[in-house]
Design a protein around this motif. Structure first.
Motif, mmCIF file in Angstrom:
data_model
loop_
_atom_site.group_PDB
_atom_site.id
_atom_site.type_symbol
_atom_site.label_atom_id
_atom_site.label_comp_id
_atom_site.label_asym_id
_atom_site.label_seq_id
_atom_site.Cartn_x
_atom_site.Cartn_y
_atom_site.Cartn_z
ATOM 1 N N SER A 94 -46.611 -41.159 7.573
ATOM 2 C CA SER A 94 -45.369 -40.951 6.843
ATOM 3 C C SER A 94 -44.897 -39.510 6.989
ATOM 4 O O SER A 94 -45.701 -38.604 7.217
ATOM 5 N N ALA A 95 -43.604 -39.301 6.814
ATOM 6 C CA ALA A 95 -42.995 -37.964 6.758
ATOM 7 C C ALA A 95 -43.335 -37.111 7.977
ATOM 8 O O ALA A 95 -43.652 -35.937 7.859
ATOM 9 N N VAL A 96 -43.250 -37.700 9.145
ATOM 10 C CA VAL A 96 -43.492 -36.945 10.376
ATOM 11 C C VAL A 96 -42.266 -36.073 10.638
ATOM 12 O O VAL A 96 -41.145 -36.568 10.676
ATOM 13 N N GLU A 97 -42.507 -34.778 10.795
ATOM 14 C CA GLU A 97 -41.407 -33.868 11.090
ATOM 15 C C GLU A 97 -41.892 -32.769 12.019
ATOM 16 O O GLU A 97 -43.010 -32.276 11.877
ATOM 17 N N VAL A 98 -41.030 -32.405 12.955
ATOM 18 C CA VAL A 98 -41.277 -31.286 13.868
ATOM 19 C C VAL A 98 -40.059 -30.371 13.775
ATOM 20 O O VAL A 98 -38.925 -30.852 13.709
ATOM 21 N N LYS A 99 -40.314 -29.068 13.774
ATOM 22 C CA LYS A 99 -39.207 -28.102 13.747
ATOM 23 C C LYS A 99 -38.218 -28.440 14.859
ATOM 24 O O LYS A 99 -38.632 -28.743 15.985
ATOM 25 N N ARG A 103 -38.965 -29.644 19.088
ATOM 26 C CA ARG A 103 -38.923 -31.074 19.436
ATOM 27 C C ARG A 103 -38.854 -31.258 20.942
ATOM 28 O O ARG A 103 -38.438 -30.374 21.678
ATOM 29 N N SER A 104 -39.301 -32.429 21.370
ATOM 30 C CA SER A 104 -39.330 -32.812 22.792
ATOM 31 C C SER A 104 -40.309 -31.957 23.591
ATOM 32 O O SER A 104 -40.163 -31.809 24.806
ATOM 33 N N LEU A 105 -41.301 -31.405 22.914
ATOM 34 C CA LEU A 105 -42.356 -30.632 23.587
ATOM 35 C C LEU A 105 -43.720 -31.302 23.452
ATOM 36 O O LEU A 105 -44.724 -30.728 23.830
ATOM 37 N N GLY A 106 -43.747 -32.492 22.867
ATOM 38 C CA GLY A 106 -45.005 -33.210 22.712
ATOM 39 C C GLY A 106 -45.702 -32.990 21.379
ATOM 40 O O GLY A 106 -46.782 -33.525 21.152
ATOM 41 N N VAL A 107 -45.092 -32.231 20.475
ATOM 42 C CA VAL A 107 -45.733 -31.951 19.182
ATOM 43 C C VAL A 107 -45.867 -33.237 18.365
ATOM 44 O O VAL A 107 -46.937 -33.538 17.831
ATOM 45 N N GLY A 108 -44.794 -34.006 18.264
ATOM 46 C CA GLY A 108 -44.841 -35.266 17.517
ATOM 47 C C GLY A 108 -45.887 -36.211 18.085
ATOM 48 O O GLY A 108 -46.640 -36.844 17.335
ATOM 49 N N SER A 109 -45.960 -36.288 19.405
ATOM 50 C CA SER A 109 -46.965 -37.145 20.044
ATOM 51 C C SER A 109 -48.380 -36.679 19.713
ATOM 52 O O SER A 109 -49.272 -37.496 19.464
ATOM 53 N N GLN A 110 -48.587 -35.366 19.664
ATOM 54 C CA GLN A 110 -49.911 -34.841 19.325
ATOM 55 C C GLN A 110 -50.261 -35.134 17.864
ATOM 56 O O GLN A 110 -51.424 -35.440 17.554
ATOM 57 N N ALA A 138 -36.820 -40.875 16.522
ATOM 58 C CA ALA A 138 -38.117 -41.258 15.971
ATOM 59 C C ALA A 138 -38.520 -42.649 16.481
ATOM 60 O O ALA A 138 -39.676 -42.861 16.828
ATOM 61 N N GLN A 139 -37.578 -43.551 16.556
ATOM 62 C CA GLN A 139 -37.876 -44.876 17.072
ATOM 63 C C GLN A 139 -38.415 -44.804 18.501
ATOM 64 O O GLN A 139 -39.355 -45.512 18.851
ATOM 65 N N ALA A 140 -37.854 -43.932 19.292
ATOM 66 C CA ALA A 140 -38.306 -43.768 20.676
ATOM 67 C C ALA A 140 -39.709 -43.167 20.725
ATOM 68 O O ALA A 140 -40.518 -43.526 21.592
ATOM 69 N N LEU A 141 -40.028 -42.278 19.798
ATOM 70 C CA LEU A 141 -41.345 -41.651 19.770
ATOM 71 C C LEU A 141 -42.439 -42.650 19.440
ATOM 72 O O LEU A 141 -43.503 -42.641 20.049
ATOM 73 N N TYR A 142 -42.177 -43.535 18.486
ATOM 74 C CA TYR A 142 -43.208 -44.463 18.037
ATOM 75 C C TYR A 142 -43.249 -45.712 18.872
ATOM 76 O O TYR A 142 -44.131 -46.453 18.880
#
Length: 142
Positions: A94-99, A103-110, A138-142
């Motif tokens: 829940s509440a996944v957020e990246v500055k 974004r688009s640097l792989g932080v969310g994936s990590q 976010a939909q694309a990330l998950y």
């Protein structure tokens, strides 16, 4: 031109290697409040308290000491009435957020990978996440 591209790529990869993700510490709270305001003003403090009580894992992504992302892994699953029966006991990310500038640097994936590892360590084999229909990134990330 190609040389410049590869030079930028090497710099980017070096920055990604410096990202560390772990459970939040008390020192993280003030930094998160300052660097990444999110939701109600007490969100980070409240989430950290939930972690201290063992209800969730509050993941923080850092580049050095700078917080650049976060997420809450709710170990006993979602609380929303419309999904609790369907997903009861399934850990929820829940509440996944990246500055924005990270974004688009792989932080969310990590962050997601770290959450998946925590779920495995907890002896679970599934994880769920809710995503707003208004959030196609976010939909694309998950």
């Amino acid at each position: 031109m190609i040389h410049t591209f590869f030079k930028r790529l090497r710099i980017l990869l070096k920055k990604i290697d410096q990202i560390k993700i772990s459970a939040a510490t008390s020192e993280d709270i003030a930094l998160l409040d300052k660097e990444m305001p999110f939701g109600p003003s007490s969100y980070f403090q409240d989430t950290f308290k939930e972690q201290e009580h063992g209800r969730l894992i509050f993941l923080v992504a850092r580049n050095g000491k700078e917080p650049i992302g976060h997420a809450a892994l709710i170990l006993d699953g979602p609380k929303e009435a419309e999904v609790v029966e369907l997903l009861k006991g399934t850990p929820e990310l829940s509440a996944v957020e990246v500055k924005p500038e990270k974004r688009s640097l792989g932080v969310g994936s990590q962050i997601i990978e770290q959450a998946e590892e925590a779920v495995k360590e907890a002896g679970k084999d599934k994880i769920c996440i809710g995503v707003s229909e208004e959030n196609p990134r976010a939909q694309a990330l998950y």
